[in-house]
Enzyme design. Structure first.
Site, mmCIF file in Angstrom:
data_model
loop_
_atom_site.group_PDB
_atom_site.id
_atom_site.type_symbol
_atom_site.label_atom_id
_atom_site.label_comp_id
_atom_site.label_asym_id
_atom_site.label_seq_id
_atom_site.Cartn_x
_atom_site.Cartn_y
_atom_site.Cartn_z
ATOM 1 N N SER A 568 14.962 8.155 49.327
ATOM 2 C CA SER A 568 15.137 8.848 50.585
ATOM 3 C C SER A 568 13.948 9.070 51.376
ATOM 4 O O SER A 568 12.665 9.147 50.827
ATOM 5 C CB SER A 568 16.197 10.003 50.664
ATOM 6 O OG SER A 568 16.158 10.373 52.016
ATOM 7 N N TYR A 581 18.940 18.562 47.906
ATOM 8 C CA TYR A 581 18.837 17.133 47.918
ATOM 9 C C TYR A 581 17.373 16.524 47.952
ATOM 10 O O TYR A 581 17.123 15.391 47.497
ATOM 11 C CB TYR A 581 19.808 16.501 49.186
ATOM 12 C CG TYR A 581 19.603 15.240 49.530
ATOM 13 C CD1 TYR A 581 20.667 14.377 48.986
ATOM 14 C CD2 TYR A 581 18.817 14.612 50.374
ATOM 15 C CE1 TYR A 581 20.740 13.192 49.418
ATOM 16 C CE2 TYR A 581 18.791 13.338 50.976
ATOM 17 C CZ TYR A 581 19.720 12.475 50.158
ATOM 18 O OH TYR A 581 19.903 10.996 50.713
#
Length: 691
Positions: A568, A581
């Site tokens: 990401s 996350y």
């Protein structure tokens, strides 16, 4: 009016009847095998140019399959032109040396536009004086055709209703032979073709089909009633099948090594089968002798090679001993195949197509078959089962006596076979590659799996929800293209089981995408230990477990490979309320670098993709993450994708397909020298630029 059937209503019904008969015969594996055999019909149609009636032959074209035959799979020829070739073939300069010229001449006998290319068997259908002709490869018929006393058996089974034809390579002369036999035997309804199959005919389509069925079913009944009790001999001590679970575990352990061996000359996709027919054959005393004789019917050995590689150890041998012996046998097999080629090749022969086996038999475990794609590999295995059935039938009433090696070579390295191979379309970029994508039942993972399959890969959809994984796979294609498996990536046993399923489905593994993930959007003080552990279990630990299990397979194969992490932009970018996350994505990003450094010596590339927030189609965002991120940024949830787009340099929303594009670029062959790279797919987030 059809491009392949320009003519009258009568010709239309002729074609419909032919297709119906072909589909009915092709649907029954007792009657013929995939893409094997051919059927035909003769009739009259109106020539659209002259308006005169012309006699036509409709016949299954080269490469077609009877079970799925359509009008476009038929070649349509002018009978007057085909029959005229008889005089050319039998003329002063004619004969067997002109066989290949006859096939080329069929192109000049075609009627209309479109349709399929005429096959080598066209003469058999055109020259036989019957309105409808079938040529099939039933196991029972080939058993008689490959028996040492096949001619005597033919008379014993059929009397004078079916006539024996000694082995002759398919072609124009064989068509002339069968035509002469029919003319000389008006009571006959068909023939047994030595070493090959059967031919039947009839005045109507229904009569031809009935005669085909009668020849096959009569052979089946004869073999059943007259066969020896143990055609393959008694069971070899210690060679019985392993229990099902142990059998599949042993197959999964051996498959990567065997695939690597079978891919020495060129990459192959594999298929595993442990049917009763295979296991029984391998448990019997006569299986080494019979396997060494090889297959006989041309349709068989063109797909299986002339003989298989057979492991000569019992299933009680260790995996390590089996692997060592397989490697020795593979070396010997390659030398033996090269010698076979050298014995028979001449200056006009095509180059050797590879010396690796297409069928590998492991007693107590099963059969591994190989091909350029999953369907070809599966069909090769099916053909070897046909060969086992033929051997059983022939040994039960006589002795199995296939055509000799020289004849096999003449067909395997026939110039016409080489021309057929040359007509095959260029392989897609990921052809022969086997991919496993985690978290692939939806969103980014599904888009990646779909793209990889479209580029030619065999794809394994791994997801926590088996039903959703199987549904996603079914959307992509049949089981020769995609399969769905259950995978809890945080559980090492579940990960190994998923990798084993992939290996058993397609023979091995080449490309792994670590995509499974979830997200919990909370600020530091609200993030619980459970939140932290859950995300790290699925993404950090899960990626590690999948990469570890996959690397074992990739290293065992020795074919290199790719591992791709869907990380990401958050692995670089520090945003609010996202501690767990973003931390786990940074972990994944560094796994890419660590594994690239460690696995490079094995030819395994490890790269990553860093997307920005992919809202549309995302399982994570639809599961509550989107609402929480929208609340953080103070925008309506339905506008979150647009919001993300506006903060990028390109002002474009990132979709699952864009991430899939990046995965393909990394694995499609153009970046063969790139490893340890992270590709941003974020439409330009300056704060996430790699430094």
């Amino acid at each position: 009016m059809s491009t392949t059937d320009p003519g009258s209503t009568n010709s239309g019904s002729t074609v419909r009847d032919l297709i119906a008969r072909s589909n009915a015969l092709g649907a029954d594996p007792r009657f013929t095998n995939y893409a094997g055999g051919n059927t035909s019909a003769k009739g009259t149609a109106t020539d659209p140019v002259t308006g005169a009636d012309v006699e036509l032959l409709w016949v299954k074209g080269s490469g077609g399959d009877l079970g799925t035959l359509t009008e476009q799979d038929l070649a349509v020829l002018r009978l007057d032109r085909v029959r005229a070739l008889r005089e050319v073939y039998l003329g002063p300069a004619g004969g067997l040396e002109r066989e290949d010229e006859m096939v080329a001449a069929f192109d000049y006998c075609l009627h209309g536009r479109g349709g399929a290319a005429p096959s080598i068997d066209t003469a058999m259908h055109a020259l036989v004086d019957a309105a409808h002709v079938d040529h099939l490869h039933p196991d029972a018929g080939i058993a008689i055709a490959c028996a040492a006393d096949g001619e005597k058996l033919t008379e014993q089974v059929y009397g004078d209703k079916v006539v024996w034809v000694p082995w002759r390579r398919p072609g124009f002369q064989l068509g002339l032979d069968i035509a002469a036999i029919k003319d000389a035997n008006p009571q006959a309804v068909g023939t047994i073709l030595g070493g090959h199959g059967i031919t039947a005919w009839g005045a109507t389509s229904a009569e031809a089909e009935a005669n085909s069925r009668w020849i096959i079913e009569t052979a089946e009944t004869f073999l059943m009633r007259n066969s020896a009790a143990e055609p393959f001999g008694p069971v070899l001590d210690g060679y019985g099948p392993l229990p099902p679970e142990g059998r599949r575990a042993r197959a999964a352990a051996l498959a990567p090594v065997i695939r690597g061996l079978a891919s020495t000359d060129k990459p192959q996709v594999g298929h595993f089968s442990d049917t009763d027919a295979v296991l029984d054959f391998l448990s019997r005393t006569e299986h080494p002798r019979l396997a060494a004789l090889g297959t006989s019917c041309p349709d068989h050995f063109l797909r299986t090679k002339v003989k298989p590689l057979v492991l000569d150890l019992p299933p009680t041998a260790t995996v390590e001993d089996s692997i060592a012996r397989l490697e020795e046998l593979h070396t010997a097999y390659r030398a033996d195949y090269q010698a076979y080629y050298d014995r028979h090749a001449d200056e006009d022969s095509p180059a050797i197509r590879g010396a690796d086996p297409l069928i590998v038999l492991v007693p107590g475990v099963g059969m591994f078959s190989y091909g350029k794609d999953a369907q070809t590999a599966r069909v090769a295995g099916e053909f070897y089962v046909n060969a086992i059935n033929v051997m059983r039938g022939a040994e039960g009433v006589s002795t199995y006596a296939p055509i000799d090696e020289a004849e096999k070579f003449r067909i395997e390295y026939w110039a016409l076979e080489e021309a057929k191979l040359a007509r095959m379309p260029k392989p897609r970029p990921l052809a022969t590659r086997i991919a496993l994508v985690t978290g692939a039942a939806s969103g980014i993972g599904k888009a990646i799996a779909t793209r990889l399959a479209a580029e030619g890969a065999c794809v394994v959809i791994a997801d926590l929800d088996l039903a959703k994984a199987q549904a996603a796979a079914a959307e992509i294609g049949n089981t020769d293209v995609a399969v769905g498996v259950a995978a809890d990536v945080s559980n090492p046993e579940a990960v190994k089981a998923a990798i084993d399923e992939a290996v058993l489905a397609f023979g091995g593994l080449d490309l792994v995408v670590n995509n499974a993930g979830l997200s919990i959007s909370k600020p530091l003080l609200e993030t619980t230990e459970r939140d932290w552990d859950l995300q790290h279990d699925v993404m950090a630990k899960g990626s590690f477990l999948v990469a570890q299990a996959a690397a074992r397979v990739l290293i065992a194969q020795g074919l290199g490979g790719d591992i791709v992490y869907i990380a990401s932009k958050n692995s670089v970018f520090a945003g609010p309320n996202n501690i767990a996350y973003s931390a786990v994505k940074a972990d994944q990003a560094h796994q890419v670098r660590l594994l690239a450094a460690e696995l490079g010596e094995h030819g395994i590339k490890v790269n990553g993709v860093n997307p920005d927030g992919v809202v549309r189609g995302s399982g994570i965002f639809s599961g509550g993450w989107g609402a929480k991120r929208a609340a953080v940024y103070g925008v309506p949830e339905e506008e979150l994708g647009a919001y993300y787009a506006q903060r990028t340099l390109l002002k474009r929303e990132v979709l699952p397909e864009h991430v899939a594009n990046a995965v393909f670029v990394l694995t499609g062959g153009e970046l063969s020298h790139t490893t340890g790279l992270h590709v941003p797919v974020d439409a330009g987030v300056a704060a996430a630029f790699l430094r």
